[in-house]
Design a protein around this motif. Sequence first.
Motif, short mmCIF file in Angstrom:
data_model
loop_
_atom_site.label_atom_id
_atom_site.label_comp_id
_atom_site.label_asym_id
_atom_site.label_seq_id
_atom_site.Cartn_x
_atom_site.Cartn_y
_atom_site.Cartn_z
N CYS A 1 15.10 -1.50 -7.73
CA CYS A 1 14.12 -0.56 -7.21
C CYS A 1 14.32 0.54 -8.34
N SER B 1 14.65 3.62 -7.65
CA SER B 1 15.61 4.65 -7.44
C SER B 1 16.88 4.29 -7.89
N CYS C 1 20.57 2.26 0.59
CA CYS C 1 19.89 2.52 -0.71
C CYS C 1 21.03 3.01 -1.81
N SER D 1 14.12 8.32 -1.34
CA SER D 1 14.12 6.96 -1.05
C SER D 1 12.90 6.57 -0.32
N CYS D 2 12.69 5.24 -0.02
CA CYS D 2 11.35 5.13 0.64
C CYS D 2 11.43 5.46 1.85
N GLY E 1 11.49 4.19 -3.50
CA GLY E 1 11.37 2.73 -4.08
C GLY E 1 9.90 2.13 -4.19
S1 SF4 Z 1 14.82 1.07 0.75
FE1 SF4 Z 1 13.39 1.89 -0.92
S2 SF4 Z 1 14.75 3.31 -1.89
FE2 SF4 Z 1 16.24 2.10 -0.93
S3 SF4 Z 1 16.93 0.45 -2.09
FE3 SF4 Z 1 15.26 -0.30 -0.84
S4 SF4 Z 1 13.23 -0.05 -2.31
FE4 SF4 Z 1 14.93 1.27 -3.11
#
Ligand code: SF4
Length: 498
Positions: free
Chosen positions: A53, A55, A78, A144-145, A176
Amino acid sequence: MAIDIHSKQCASRESRLGSITGYSGTLQDMGQQVSCSGCPEERKRCFSQASMCNSTCALGQLSGINDAAIVHHGPSGCAATAIGISSNFNLLATALGKDRSHFAYTCTDMTEADTVFGSTENLKDVIRETYNRYHPKAIFIGASCVSGVIGEDLEGVLDDMRGELDIPLAPVHCEGFKSQIWATGFDVSYHAILKYIVKPPQKKSNKVNIIGFTTGTSWNSDADVRRLLGALGLEPTYLLASSSIEELEHTSEAVASVSTCSTLGAYFGVGLETAYGVPYVRSLPPHGVRGYEDYTRQLAKIVGKEREMEAYMEQERALYLPKLEKIKEQLRGKRAMVAMGPGFGSNYARILQEFGMKVEHLSAWHFDKQYDDGVRPTAFQYLLDNSPNDFTYSVNDLQNYEFMNTLNRVNPDVFISRHPGSTVWAMKIGVPAYNVYDEYNSFGYKGTLRFARTLLNIIINRSFSDNLAKHVRLPYTDWWMNQPADTFLEKEELEVGS
Ligand code: SF4
């Protein structure tokens, strides 16, 4: 095309640069597509394994700064990345004797209720608590997402708090879902630094911004870097690992910026050049003979000390190159497959060709046809123009099942990757492998000699991978391993065989 360091966000690599994550063809075909249509065709997958991801990538980079704190605004899952990151950079700071007591990685631990009612008050509390406990010199607030989907207004929250805390508060837009390419996280993190941390120059320094992943601690390579720059009267500022907010503030005063990996460093290099006129050296990376000479000569040209640099290089050449020639005799003709990020991959393919080895396949974790200055990646262009043979080329974002299929077909003498989760799989099918984890392992003539020796050892001493292959039961069937190379791209349905 240029970088606007004042813009709220930096967009994804897909939309800014036309970068892709799916392709299967050859090196020359890829070059043709970039030259003719300007944009290689993205081939979608019908199946995808988990990748990384952006992030993780962005906040991982920023975690290298010793006296900054990260507040990750998202669910605790996350922030799982913090575990590895913290211990790595803590070890590094200890090894370098640097203070890291002001670093912290905290998380707002967003819950289901937060996705309904919002969580900005909680975010403010966590920022305050992080500040009061650790007294960092800056706080980066990572999205984050979840915070992105519910539209949390990070800028608004930070505007409210700016009068309250006397340090820079920098939002990092690394949701993400924003990009399939984790390297977007590099750009997002450097955008936050350019916008919120770097100060306009007051004077010129003798520093060179070295944008990389580490600080040259392995093999005492920091001493090699300092000796090289010392020949020009310059000193390094390593970014971002083990750096400080104060060092970052003054990066605009540097003589130049260089990078050990342009995939990582181009955004910051071009951004500093655009905003403050710090020249960004667009040479080959300093690995292998050709790369090192290009890098040193371009840097020397900027400070007008080409003669001093040539004198220094002459001494180094006499010391290392005769030994390298001897090892090359044993490496000549050995077959290799490379799988890395696009910058490092092209770079290491070139080094193997310098050794007289034959590159059979190159897998890139993604592909950038250009950077933010519109320039095509130097290492890729060099490979296109100078590779003695065309070879199969693929783009896959850590899709192990794809490169296992390729490895099985290519069956090289050695597999070189830059991801620990990849090399182990090659060894499971009996292919000796090397994980190029440290960017300084082939730095300069000295490092290139070291890398050549390592490769030879790995290729000759293959009993470990041979034995491992005899005792491992693979999750991949023969059917899977014998599928054509591009089976998993742009197919609506898999034809499942027996
Ligand atoms: S939820 Fe989104 S920001 Fe969090 S780890 Fe998964 S892809 Fe990354």
